[in-house]
Design a protein around this motif. Structure first.
Motif, PDB file in Angstrom:
ATOM      1  N   PRO A 274       7.903 -13.847 -43.555  1.00 40.91           N
ATOM      2  CA  PRO A 274       6.801 -14.417 -42.721  1.00 40.91           C
ATOM      3  C   PRO A 274       5.728 -15.033 -43.566  1.00 40.91           C
ATOM      4  N   GLU A 275       5.051 -14.422 -44.566  1.00 41.40           N
ATOM      5  CA  GLU A 275       4.119 -14.951 -45.333  1.00 41.40           C
ATOM      6  C   GLU A 275       4.446 -16.401 -45.960  1.00 41.40           C
ATOM      7  N   ILE A 276       5.625 -16.964 -46.164  1.00 40.32           N
ATOM      8  CA  ILE A 276       5.944 -18.173 -46.452  1.00 40.32           C
ATOM      9  C   ILE A 276       6.197 -18.986 -45.432  1.00 40.32           C
ATOM     10  N   GLY A 277       7.261 -18.316 -44.402  1.00 40.63           N
ATOM     11  CA  GLY A 277       7.918 -19.066 -43.465  1.00 40.63           C
ATOM     12  C   GLY A 277       6.845 -19.546 -42.205  1.00 40.63           C
ATOM     13  N   LEU A 278       5.694 -18.655 -41.719  1.00 41.64           N
ATOM     14  CA  LEU A 278       5.012 -19.028 -40.623  1.00 41.64           C
ATOM     15  C   LEU A 278       3.806 -20.048 -41.067  1.00 41.64           C
ATOM     16  N   PRO A 279       3.366 -19.935 -42.254  1.00 41.94           N
ATOM     17  CA  PRO A 279       2.559 -21.201 -42.665  1.00 41.94           C
ATOM     18  C   PRO A 279       3.140 -22.362 -42.759  1.00 41.94           C
ATOM     19  N   ALA A 280       4.313 -22.505 -43.236  1.00 48.56           N
ATOM     20  CA  ALA A 280       5.191 -23.477 -43.624  1.00 48.56           C
ATOM     21  C   ALA A 280       5.396 -24.078 -41.872  1.00 48.56           C
ATOM     22  N   VAL A 281       5.696 -23.395 -41.216  1.00 49.36           N
ATOM     23  CA  VAL A 281       5.746 -24.045 -39.771  1.00 49.36           C
ATOM     24  C   VAL A 281       4.445 -24.430 -39.086  1.00 49.36           C
ATOM     25  N   ARG A 282       3.392 -23.802 -39.420  1.00 48.64           N
ATOM     26  CA  ARG A 282       2.126 -23.967 -38.781  1.00 48.64           C
ATOM     27  C   ARG A 282       1.497 -25.277 -39.367  1.00 48.64           C
ATOM     28  N   ASP A 283       1.871 -25.699 -40.628  1.00 47.40           N
ATOM     29  CA  ASP A 283       1.207 -26.597 -41.434  1.00 47.40           C
ATOM     30  C   ASP A 283       2.156 -27.960 -41.728  1.00 47.40           C
TER      31      ASP A 283
END
Length: 197
Positions: free
Chosen positions: A25-34
């Motif tokens: 999640p610490e990689i995937g969630l910011p990738a989706v957000r940004d």
């Protein structure tokens, strides 16, 4: 109609193709957000992209494996995908495709992308008799993927969990209806020449 032994199947348009990856999640969630990969995402290592949703589900255990809990659908430019194929080398030596093992090793060292053909999977993640593409990106290809090719990044983890729940309940018809609509992606025979293995 019988499925060819090796074929690229993907969600695609005239200008884009969707590939899948799974991250913590610490990689995937910011990738989706940004809409782009965050700073902790490692550009100096090989990253594998997969046009097959079910192969990704097999690899990440429907988004349950440690470090692969966030499943991403990454829409990239078709031009970028085709560039990657033009630069690619098979990830393993194949007699009849490569002149000899030393030639293949030289190609592998120079190539920024690698092609691997893995058995496609059914809804129960059992191997099928035909194969789907995995594309490994390194060096220049990783930079281009992150900075030039990426059009959008979506979180498909809820979809993965919903399909998995239906499969677990034995409702394969409903599960199949939710699958991304992958279809054969014709890229021209010359792009895959030498990559059929």
């Amino acid at each position: 109609m019988e499925e060819p032994h090796r074929r690229i199947r993907a969600v695609h348009s005239e200008s884009t193709i969707t590939v899948y990856q799974a991250y913590a999640p610490e990689i995937g969630l910011p990738a989706v957000r940004d809409g782009r990969f965050p700073a902790p995402w490692k550009r100096d290592r090989m990253t594998w992209i997969k046009p097959s949703f079910l192969w990704m589900m097999y690899r990440c255990g429907w988004g349950t494996k440690a470090g692969q809990e966030t499943v991403l659908a990454v829409e990239i430019t078709r031009d970028g995908f085709e560039w990657a194929l033009r630069q690619a080398c098979l990830s393993s030596y194949m007699r009849g495709v490569h002149r000899d093992r030393a030639t293949w090793q030289r190609q592998l060292k120079r190539a920024p992308t690698r092609v691997q053909w893995d058995p496609e999977r059914d809804l129960r993640l059992r191997p099928l008799p035909y194969r789907s593409l995995q594309l490994g990106l390194s060096g220049e290809a990783v930079r281009r993927y992150a900075d030039e090719w990426t059009v959008s990044i979506s979180d498909v983890t809820p979809l993965a969990h919903e399909i998995h729940a239906l499969v677990s309940a034995g409702d394969l018809d409903s599960a199949a209806r939710l699958l991304p609509q992958e279809r054969p992606c014709s890229l021209g025979d010359e792009l895959l020449a030498g990559l059929q293995g």
